[in-house]
Design a protein around this motif. Structure first.
Motif, PDB file in Angstrom:
ATOM      1  N   GLU A 260       0.822  -1.214   0.000  1.00  0.00           N
ATOM      2  CA  GLU A 260       0.000   0.000   0.000  1.00  0.00           C
ATOM      3  C   GLU A 260       0.856   1.265   0.000  1.00  0.00           C
ATOM      4  OE1 GLU A 260      -3.107   0.338  -0.616  1.00  0.00           O
ATOM      5  OE2 GLU A 260      -3.328  -1.831  -0.757  1.00  0.00           O
ATOM      6  N   VAL A 261       1.964   1.258   0.742  1.00  0.00           N
ATOM      7  CA  VAL A 261       2.851   2.425   0.740  1.00  0.00           C
ATOM      8  C   VAL A 261       3.450   2.620  -0.646  1.00  0.00           C
ATOM      9  CG1 VAL A 261       4.970   3.426   1.677  1.00  0.00           C
ATOM     10  CG2 VAL A 261       3.368   2.258   3.194  1.00  0.00           C
TER      11      VAL A 261
ATOM     12  N   LYS B 135      -0.504   8.816   3.127  1.00  0.00           N
ATOM     13  CA  LYS B 135      -1.695   8.407   2.370  1.00  0.00           C
ATOM     14  C   LYS B 135      -2.022   6.936   2.603  1.00  0.00           C
ATOM     15  CE  LYS B 135      -1.220  11.854  -1.309  1.00  0.00           C
ATOM     16  NZ  LYS B 135      -0.991  12.072  -2.765  1.00  0.00           N
ATOM     17  N   ALA B 136      -0.990   6.104   2.678  1.00  0.00           N
ATOM     18  CA  ALA B 136      -1.212   4.681   2.930  1.00  0.00           C
ATOM     19  C   ALA B 136      -1.815   4.471   4.315  1.00  0.00           C
ATOM     20  CB  ALA B 136       0.088   3.908   2.786  1.00  0.00           C
ATOM     21  N   ALA B 137      -1.344   5.241   5.300  1.00  0.00           N
ATOM     22  CA  ALA B 137      -1.879   5.129   6.658  1.00  0.00           C
ATOM     23  C   ALA B 137      -3.357   5.517   6.686  1.00  0.00           C
ATOM     24  CB  ALA B 137      -1.072   6.021   7.607  1.00  0.00           C
ATOM     25  N   GLU B 138      -3.712   6.569   5.940  1.00  0.00           N
ATOM     26  CA  GLU B 138      -5.117   6.983   5.868  1.00  0.00           C
ATOM     27  C   GLU B 138      -5.961   5.903   5.202  1.00  0.00           C
ATOM     28  OE1 GLU B 138      -5.025  10.641   3.756  1.00  0.00           O
ATOM     29  OE2 GLU B 138      -4.245  11.816   5.441  1.00  0.00           O
TER      30      GLU B 138
ATOM     31  N   SER C  76      -2.323   4.315  12.279  1.00  0.00           N
ATOM     32  CA  SER C  76      -1.526   5.506  12.539  1.00  0.00           C
ATOM     33  C   SER C  76      -0.258   5.493  11.695  1.00  0.00           C
ATOM     34  CB  SER C  76      -1.156   5.586  14.019  1.00  0.00           C
ATOM     35  OG  SER C  76      -0.243   4.558  14.358  1.00  0.00           O
ATOM     36  N   GLN C  77       0.218   6.679  11.378  1.00  0.00           N
ATOM     37  CA  GLN C  77       1.440   6.788  10.577  1.00  0.00           C
ATOM     38  C   GLN C  77       2.656   6.187  11.297  1.00  0.00           C
ATOM     39  OE1 GLN C  77       1.984  10.619   8.761  1.00  0.00           O
ATOM     40  NE2 GLN C  77       4.183  10.330   8.494  1.00  0.00           N
ATOM     41  N   PRO C  78       2.833   6.429  12.602  1.00  0.00           N
ATOM     42  CA  PRO C  78       3.975   5.812  13.304  1.00  0.00           C
ATOM     43  C   PRO C  78       3.935   4.288  13.261  1.00  0.00           C
ATOM     44  CG  PRO C  78       3.094   7.643  14.575  1.00  0.00           C
ATOM     45  CD  PRO C  78       2.129   7.404  13.460  1.00  0.00           C
ATOM     46  N   ALA C  79       2.722   3.706  13.405  1.00  0.00           N
ATOM     47  CA  ALA C  79       2.597   2.247  13.380  1.00  0.00           C
ATOM     48  C   ALA C  79       2.971   1.696  12.004  1.00  0.00           C
ATOM     49  CB  ALA C  79       1.170   1.839  13.738  1.00  0.00           C
ATOM     50  N   LEU C  80       2.575   2.400  10.969  1.00  0.00           N
ATOM     51  CA  LEU C  80       2.899   1.968   9.613  1.00  0.00           C
ATOM     52  C   LEU C  80       4.403   2.070   9.359  1.00  0.00           C
ATOM     53  CD1 LEU C  80       0.798   2.679   6.468  1.00  0.00           C
ATOM     54  CD2 LEU C  80       3.265   2.927   6.371  1.00  0.00           C
ATOM     55  N   SER C  81       5.005   3.184   9.775  1.00  0.00           N
ATOM     56  CA  SER C  81       6.443   3.367   9.617  1.00  0.00           C
ATOM     57  C   SER C  81       7.216   2.290  10.373  1.00  0.00           C
ATOM     58  CB  SER C  81       6.859   4.753  10.126  1.00  0.00           C
ATOM     59  OG  SER C  81       6.277   5.781   9.358  1.00  0.00           O
ATOM     60  N   LYS C  82       6.752   1.949  11.576  1.00  0.00           N
ATOM     61  CA  LYS C  82       7.401   0.920  12.376  1.00  0.00           C
ATOM     62  C   LYS C  82       7.343  -0.427  11.671  1.00  0.00           C
ATOM     63  CE  LYS C  82       7.338  -1.075  17.032  1.00  0.00           C
ATOM     64  NZ  LYS C  82       6.655  -1.060  18.354  1.00  0.00           N
ATOM     65  N   SER C  83       6.219  -0.719  11.012  1.00  0.00           N
ATOM     66  CA  SER C  83       6.071  -1.980  10.281  1.00  0.00           C
ATOM     67  C   SER C  83       7.058  -2.068   9.123  1.00  0.00           C
ATOM     68  CB  SER C  83       4.635  -2.115   9.756  1.00  0.00           C
ATOM     69  OG  SER C  83       4.489  -3.284   8.986  1.00  0.00           O
TER      70      SER C  83
ATOM     71  N   SER D 112      10.806  10.764   2.259  1.00  0.00           N
ATOM     72  CA  SER D 112      10.959  12.218   2.286  1.00  0.00           C
ATOM     73  C   SER D 112       9.696  12.795   2.897  1.00  0.00           C
ATOM     74  CB  SER D 112      11.178  12.764   0.870  1.00  0.00           C
ATOM     75  OG  SER D 112      10.010  12.602   0.080  1.00  0.00           O
ATOM     76  N   ASN D 113       9.627  14.121   2.994  1.00  0.00           N
ATOM     77  CA  ASN D 113       8.460  14.760   3.608  1.00  0.00           C
ATOM     78  C   ASN D 113       7.181  14.523   2.820  1.00  0.00           C
ATOM     79  OD1 ASN D 113       9.971  15.797   5.716  1.00  0.00           O
ATOM     80  ND2 ASN D 113      10.433  17.712   4.639  1.00  0.00           N
ATOM     81  N   LYS D 114       7.306  14.399   1.487  1.00  0.00           N
ATOM     82  CA  LYS D 114       6.115  14.321   0.652  1.00  0.00           C
ATOM     83  C   LYS D 114       5.880  12.940   0.051  1.00  0.00           C
ATOM     84  CE  LYS D 114       5.941  19.219  -0.635  1.00  0.00           C
ATOM     85  NZ  LYS D 114       5.905  20.194  -1.768  1.00  0.00           N
ATOM     86  N   THR D 115       6.967  12.237  -0.341  1.00  0.00           N
ATOM     87  CA  THR D 115       6.796  10.957  -1.022  1.00  0.00           C
ATOM     88  C   THR D 115       7.703   9.898  -0.424  1.00  0.00           C
ATOM     89  OG1 THR D 115       8.491  11.471  -2.683  1.00  0.00           O
ATOM     90  CG2 THR D 115       6.213  12.095  -3.201  1.00  0.00           C
ATOM     91  N   SER D 116       7.388   8.653  -0.747  1.00  0.00           N
ATOM     92  CA  SER D 116       8.216   7.517  -0.357  1.00  0.00           C
ATOM     93  C   SER D 116       8.481   6.690  -1.609  1.00  0.00           C
ATOM     94  CB  SER D 116       7.502   6.670   0.700  1.00  0.00           C
ATOM     95  OG  SER D 116       7.267   7.427   1.870  1.00  0.00           O
ATOM     96  N   GLU D 117       9.719   6.718  -2.079  1.00  0.00           N
ATOM     97  CA  GLU D 117      10.100   5.996  -3.292  1.00  0.00           C
ATOM     98  C   GLU D 117      10.775   4.684  -2.921  1.00  0.00           C
ATOM     99  OE1 GLU D 117       9.360   6.828  -6.320  1.00  0.00           O
ATOM    100  OE2 GLU D 117       8.513   8.808  -5.878  1.00  0.00           O
TER     101      GLU D 117
END
Length: 292
Positions: free
Chosen positions: A11-12, A20-23, A28-35, A51-56
């Motif tokens: 999804e990310v 956007k993927a978290a939404e 939550s965004q922290p939980a998604l980042s931790k995963s 980055s602040n806006k995108t994740s490549e």
């Protein structure tokens, strides 16, 4: 490694954004980042550049994404198969629709389908036609609606709509007095086109090139109502399907038949080697028996 982590990563990658993927996943965004970080740590590789806006995704991430999509698709197919065996009146269908096709044909059909099969959920995602085809191929959607032609070696194709394309010009345009026009007469005109991600872009361009010239494209849009309003403002001409023309009530627009018969053909498509759930087959049969 858990399947949940792979689903999160898919999804990310699809949204190109952790936020956007978290939404979308309602986490939550922290939980998604931790995963994602846990997955990277387990594999010992960086999968995503944040980055602040995108994740490549990185090259390693692309490899993981390819296998993650296959694994989640197989899991979804297993779930669909088991659901079909135990309860034929329930299910969830992921459908890809180009925005203007959805707004033109599907609200009434989807409402009727829901009333007939209230326990079958429809998860509709709007993409441009080319992206719908790619997403069906990659397994994101069980089925989609596409503009023909497409490669029938890869997809099952169920035709649902066939209609003519029409020319739209400003009411005082020098061609407005004609009831029928040859495309060759449009050589010096400025066109308003759909964006490249829409199949109508290539359909229009192919027929114009076949008439012997490259179209002069003044504007590109993703909205048929904006395109028609541009014509009404005398900014250029365009070519749109009959069903869209039927919705236009602007007196500043003249709709003209084209001498060359250009057909706009729509079909429901499914990937040939993918299992289609009972809910999906029910939806396809329902659409084929309805007049769009």
């Amino acid at each position: 490694m858990e399947l949940r982590q792979l689903r999160v990563f898919v999804e990310v990658a699809r949204h190109k954004s952790i936020t956007k993927a978290a939404e979308y996943l309602h986490v939550s965004q922290p939980a998604l980042s931790k995963s994602i970080m846990a997955l990277e740590e387990e594999l010992g590789m960086l999968l995503m550049i944040r980055s602040n806006k995108t994740s490549e995704i990185t090259d390693a991430g692309k490899v993981v994404l390819e296998y993650a999509q296959k694994m989640t698709l197989l899991l979804d197919e297993m779930t669909d198969t088991l659901n079909d065996m135990t309860n034929l009146t329930r299910g969830q269908i992921n459908v890809g629709l180009p925005p203007f096709i959805g707004s033109l044909f599907f609200p009434r059909v989807m409402a009727k389908f829901h009333h007939t099969y209230p326990n079958i959920g429809l998860n509709i995602t709007e993409y441009g036609g080319a992206r719908v085809v790619k997403s069906v191929e990659e397994g994101e959607f069980e089925l989609g609606v596409a503009v023909l032609p497409i490669d029938e070696k890869q997809f099952h194709v169920y035709p649902i709509v066939e209609e003519e394309m029409k020319l739209l010009v400003y009411k005082d345009h020098h061609l407005a007095s004609k009831d029928e026009i040859d495309i060759k007469e449009l050589k010096d005109e400025e066109f308003i086109f759909y964006h490249e991600e829409f199949a109508l872009h290539q359909i229009m361009r192919n027929h114009i090139i076949a008439a012997g010239f490259e179209p002069k494209i003044l504007f590109k849009s993703s909205q048929w109502d904006l395109m028609s309003e541009m014509v009404a403002a005398n900014l250029g001409i365009t070519i749109l399907p009959q069903s869209i023309c039927n919705r236009l009530f602007n007196k500043d627009i003249k709709i003209i038949t084209l001498k060359q018969k250009i057909l706009w053909k729509l079909a429901v498509i499914t990937k040939r080697d993918r299992y289609i759930s009972n809910a999906g087959r029910t939806f396809i049969d329902f659409i084929l028996n309805e007049r769009l």
